[in-house]
Design a protein around this motif. Structure first.
Motif, PDB file in Angstrom:
ATOM      1  N   LEU A 114       4.558   4.096   3.916  1.00  0.00           N
ATOM      2  CA  LEU A 114       5.114   2.789   4.275  1.00  0.00           C
ATOM      3  C   LEU A 114       4.061   1.690   4.318  1.00  0.00           C
ATOM      4  N   SER A 115       2.852   1.982   3.807  1.00  0.00           N
ATOM      5  CA  SER A 115       1.857   0.926   3.656  1.00  0.00           C
ATOM      6  C   SER A 115       2.153   0.165   2.368  1.00  0.00           C
ATOM      7  N   GLU A 116       1.471  -0.943   2.162  1.00  0.00           N
ATOM      8  CA  GLU A 116       1.693  -1.735   0.950  1.00  0.00           C
ATOM      9  C   GLU A 116       1.399  -0.920  -0.303  1.00  0.00           C
ATOM     10  N   VAL A 117       0.300  -0.161  -0.272  1.00  0.00           N
ATOM     11  CA  VAL A 117      -0.057   0.667  -1.424  1.00  0.00           C
ATOM     12  C   VAL A 117       0.942   1.804  -1.598  1.00  0.00           C
ATOM     13  N   GLY A 118       1.302   2.450  -0.497  1.00  0.00           N
ATOM     14  CA  GLY A 118       2.248   3.558  -0.580  1.00  0.00           C
ATOM     15  C   GLY A 118       3.598   3.138  -1.116  1.00  0.00           C
ATOM     16  N   ILE A 119       4.046   1.958  -0.723  1.00  0.00           N
ATOM     17  CA  ILE A 119       5.338   1.446  -1.186  1.00  0.00           C
ATOM     18  C   ILE A 119       5.291   1.088  -2.668  1.00  0.00           C
ATOM     19  N   SER A 120       4.121   0.662  -3.149  1.00  0.00           N
ATOM     20  CA  SER A 120       4.015   0.235  -4.548  1.00  0.00           C
ATOM     21  C   SER A 120       4.317   1.352  -5.533  1.00  0.00           C
ATOM     22  N   ALA A 121       4.152   2.604  -5.117  1.00  0.00           N
ATOM     23  CA  ALA A 121       4.401   3.723  -6.024  1.00  0.00           C
ATOM     24  C   ALA A 121       5.886   3.988  -6.220  1.00  0.00           C
ATOM     25  N   ILE A 122       6.726   3.479  -5.317  1.00  0.00           N
ATOM     26  CA  ILE A 122       8.155   3.781  -5.377  1.00  0.00           C
ATOM     27  C   ILE A 122       8.788   3.262  -6.663  1.00  0.00           C
ATOM     28  N   ARG A 123       8.440   2.047  -7.067  1.00  0.00           N
ATOM     29  CA  ARG A 123       9.049   1.488  -8.284  1.00  0.00           C
ATOM     30  C   ARG A 123       8.677   2.308  -9.515  1.00  0.00           C
ATOM     31  N   HIS A 124       7.479   2.907  -9.502  1.00  0.00           N
ATOM     32  CA  HIS A 124       7.080   3.751 -10.624  1.00  0.00           C
ATOM     33  C   HIS A 124       7.909   5.036 -10.654  1.00  0.00           C
ATOM     34  N   ALA A 125       8.285   5.528  -9.480  1.00  0.00           N
ATOM     35  CA  ALA A 125       9.131   6.720  -9.419  1.00  0.00           C
ATOM     36  C   ALA A 125      10.466   6.463 -10.106  1.00  0.00           C
TER      37      ALA A 125
END
Length: 320
Positions: free
Chosen positions: A184-195
């Motif tokens: 739920l950090s900014e970096v962690g959330i950024s990977a969701i769109r790639h999923a």
């Protein structure tokens, strides 16, 4: 070429003439040699009718750890674990060509795999046993032993041993389910769109967040939240709502379903690995590092630990 005993005798001759089905016992697990054995059984079924018993011998405690499911005092293996094993093993068999029944036989226990397969071959009156072989040599063979060699020695029927090198692996894998862990950090959330970007229409993305267990909780106390289902704690409900808010609006338009998972785990990388196994995900997609927080999810080397331990492909997204 794979090695087999000199002759299958009367059953093979009758099968070759189309007079009967060949009863095949297939040793099935999650290794590359097992995949090669499955490929050879497919080839046999293109030549004639084969009844296939795909047998998987396993230790119940290991299976529960694999899927992150608590052990039950009432039974050696819980229905949830049996269902997950049957799902994953059936997927490894794929669509079998030809005719003849195909079914998965689960055999939990502490006996050796070779002993289990030989006993099952007698019980099922198999004509042929097909197993993969690691082709170990030297110290490795002495230390780990050879399941295929023990089967060849003890089996009452002919045995076909197939090395992993006997089958080409130049096939394009299908991605239908992607696990997207996030702290739920900014970096962690950024990977969701790639999923979501690697899932085709009709596929699914599982958004996962790992919470530290409550004080005194056992290592296998993982509890997960079914989609829109009941929650176990207010904290899980809060995190679940946050995860639902991260679902891209266009996901539903593209026919991609989303499931939210909130689990407890003492070790984040292990909880991620167990969730991927339990949910049958094809790929794990996560950021290479996250930011520290109260849940300490995806800190530091977690991505590296997942990469090293997971038998499934891992898609690492670098922060931008």
């Amino acid at each position: 070429m794979p090695g087999a005993r000199p002759a299958l005798g009367v059953p093979l001759a009758a099968w070759a003439r189309g007079e009967r089905s060949l009863r095949v016992l297939l040793g099935l697990d999650f290794s590359p040699p097992s995949n090669a054995a499955v490929a050879w059984v497919r080839k046999l079924r293109t030549l004639g009718s084969c009844e296939v018993v795909a047998a998987h011998h396993y230790w119940g405690a290991d299976a529960h750890v694999r899927y992150g499911v608590p052990l039950s005092p009432e039974s050696e293996v819980t229905p949830e674990v049996e269902e997950a094993l049957r799902r994953d093993l059936t997927a490894r068999l794929g669509d079998m060509p030809g005719t003849g029944a195909v079914w998965v036989h689960l055999d939990p226990g502490l006996s050796r795999p070779a002993e289990s397969l030989v006993a099952l071959a007698r019980k099922e009156e198999a004509d042929l046993i097909v197993v993969g072989t690691h082709q170990r040599t030297g110290a490795s063979k002495w230390w780990y032993g050879s399941v295929s060699q023990r089967i060849v020695h003890d089996a009452p029927v002919s045995v076909l041993c197939v090395p992993a090198s006997a089958v080409s692996t130049l096939t394009i894998p299908e991605v239908r389910r992607v696990l997207a862990p996030t702290d739920l950090s900014e970096v962690g959330i950024s990977a969701i769109r790639h999923a979501y970007s690697i899932v085709p229409a009709g596929g699914a993305v599982y958004l996962l967040h790992v919470l530290e267990p409550a004080g005194g909780a056992p290592p296998l106390s993982a509890q997960y939240l079914p989609p829109q289902g009941p929650v176990h704690t207010p904290e899980q409900e809060r995190v679940a709502e946050v995860l639902r808010g991260l679902i891209p609006p266009e996901a539903a338009v593209r026919g991609i379903t989303t499931r939210v998972e909130v689990v407890h785990g003492r070790k984040v990388s292990e909880a991620i690995h167990q969730a991927a196994e339990r949910l049958g995900c094809d790929v794990i997609c996560l950021a290479t590092h996250g930011r520290s927080g109260l849940t300490k999810a995806l800190l530091g080397s977690v991505a590296q630990e997942v990469l090293q331990a997971s038998p499934r492909p891992v898609f690492l997204v670098r922060p931008q």
